[in-house]
Design an enzyme around this catalytic site. Sequence first.
Site, PDB file in Angstrom:
ATOM      1  N   ASP A  68       0.830  -1.213   0.000  1.00  0.00           N
ATOM      2  CA  ASP A  68       0.000   0.000   0.000  1.00  0.00           C
ATOM      3  C   ASP A  68       0.858   1.254   0.000  1.00  0.00           C
ATOM      4  OD1 ASP A  68      -2.840  -0.344   0.094  1.00  0.00           O
ATOM      5  OD2 ASP A  68      -2.661  -1.249   2.062  1.00  0.00           O
ATOM      6  N   GLU A  87      -4.839   7.332   1.307  1.00  0.00           N
ATOM      7  CA  GLU A  87      -5.343   6.710   2.521  1.00  0.00           C
ATOM      8  C   GLU A  87      -4.237   6.428   3.525  1.00  0.00           C
ATOM      9  OE1 GLU A  87      -7.970   2.767   3.711  1.00  0.00           O
ATOM     10  OE2 GLU A  87      -7.159   2.944   1.691  1.00  0.00           O
ATOM     11  N   ASP A  93      -6.056   5.624  -3.831  1.00  0.00           N
ATOM     12  CA  ASP A  93      -6.214   4.461  -2.953  1.00  0.00           C
ATOM     13  C   ASP A  93      -5.239   3.425  -3.494  1.00  0.00           C
ATOM     14  OD1 ASP A  93      -6.860   2.346  -1.343  1.00  0.00           O
ATOM     15  OD2 ASP A  93      -9.018   2.635  -1.488  1.00  0.00           O
ATOM     16  N   ILE A 142      -4.060   0.400  -2.673  1.00  0.00           N
ATOM     17  CA  ILE A 142      -4.590  -0.955  -2.865  1.00  0.00           C
ATOM     18  C   ILE A 142      -5.945  -1.007  -2.173  1.00  0.00           C
ATOM     19  CG2 ILE A 142      -4.307  -3.423  -2.387  1.00  0.00           C
ATOM     20  CD1 ILE A 142      -1.337  -3.103  -2.666  1.00  0.00           C
ATOM     21  N   ASP A 143      -7.000  -0.919  -2.983  1.00  0.00           N
ATOM     22  CA  ASP A 143      -8.360  -0.975  -2.423  1.00  0.00           C
ATOM     23  C   ASP A 143      -8.744  -2.441  -2.236  1.00  0.00           C
ATOM     24  OD1 ASP A 143     -10.882   0.295  -1.653  1.00  0.00           O
ATOM     25  OD2 ASP A 143     -11.685  -0.729  -3.410  1.00  0.00           O
ATOM     26  N   THR A 161      -7.910  -4.121   0.781  1.00  0.00           N
ATOM     27  CA  THR A 161      -6.698  -4.662   1.392  1.00  0.00           C
ATOM     28  C   THR A 161      -6.946  -6.041   2.001  1.00  0.00           C
ATOM     29  OG1 THR A 161      -6.097  -2.385   1.936  1.00  0.00           O
ATOM     30  CG2 THR A 161      -4.780  -4.099   2.942  1.00  0.00           C
ATOM     31  N   ASP A 164     -11.780   6.284  -2.509  1.00  0.00           N
ATOM     32  CA  ASP A 164     -12.487   5.137  -3.098  1.00  0.00           C
ATOM     33  C   ASP A 164     -13.293   5.539  -4.328  1.00  0.00           C
ATOM     34  OD1 ASP A 164     -11.886   3.092  -1.102  1.00  0.00           O
ATOM     35  OD2 ASP A 164     -13.238   4.156   0.235  1.00  0.00           O
TER      36      ASP A 164
END
Length: 400
Positions: free
Chosen positions: A54, A79, A153, A155-156, A158, A319
């Site tokens: 991330d 994020e 984002d 890595i959405d 996670t 997001d």
Amino acid sequence: MSAILRELLCVSEKAANIARACRQQEALFQLLIEEKKEGEKNKKFAVDFKTLADVLVQEVIKQNMENKFPGLGKKIFGEESNEFTTDLGEKIILRLCPTEKETVELLSKVLNGNKLASEALAKVVHQDVTFTDPTLDSVEINIPQDILGIWVDPIDSTYQYIKGSADVKSNQGIFPSGLQCVTILIGVYDIQTGVPLMGVINQPFVSQDLHTLRWKGQCYWGLSYMETKIHSLQPSISKRNSSDTRSQLTTNTSSEAEFSHQFSAVISTSEKETIKAALSRVCGERVFPAAGAGYKSLCVVQGLVDIYIFSEDTTFKWDSCAPHAILRAMGGGMVDLKECLERNPETGPDLLQLVYHVENAGATGVDRWANRGGLIAYRSRKQLETFLSHLMQNLADTHT
């Protein structure tokens, strides 16, 4: 200005390479998980994790964009915090160093001296990536750089990334969970108006080679500025509209059974029972639960469903910005669900699109950037209006 979008596509592909590299070394992957501190946690989950992947992805995007477009890196928001604490309590700020060797040294500190893992990651981080798309290459647009802000984002979904399920079966093309639900989201917005202008959704895990176990991904993009609206799905979308739209927009259905096939929706597994009950009457069996806010929005972008609806306040600007920009380029959008349900369609104001430049008053931590009223993502405005009228009717029925 398509130069900025082209560069975002390149960094999203580099980000996808990092995500894949981290997943494909199990020994390394165990080292990547560090529990989030209070204030960073998404309240939707009892335990929320960030991964080294991330943070690396976010920093790579920031620093690559800053190198190509000086000043832009400072306007990239995401994020993740890039601060790690080692087992010995030492705080390390993770950043992309000028050379691969320096990045190896910094990663070694985060990975408690794991040199092999650090070298493997640094190699991917410093690898050059090229991206070409004829549709994008044919357009030259000038958007002033000083009006741009970027939400990332890295890595959405996670949780799905950490879990790493590779053998989940899709339901009519929609994956309920698994690595296919993982996305990298980069959304560009106007810092004066909050309107999303450009979006990139990179899906790193689309198909896996059963012999090498290596994953291939897919990238989607859209740009909407003034009169220019272009996106990566243009040819297939125009075909789909000519054949499908008439049946989906028909509102004079003669029976409940016929009507139930008019709409399809993707929802969160944590959606409220009242919304689910109303949706089952509006969509019949065409309601699909799936993981990942970015992935659910992508299902709308791809035309797998008509609507993504979520009534909770646990999605955030990072997001929604990227998919919102792509949907705008396609003639759709993303609106506040609560405001839709409270509005009188006859006399009320126009549907309010989500905006990305102001934080929520009185909120702290990540909640400052939450989509507080929930959201609806859609591809057709006329279809959205029809869907809302049926949804509101069915919600009213559940309360009587």
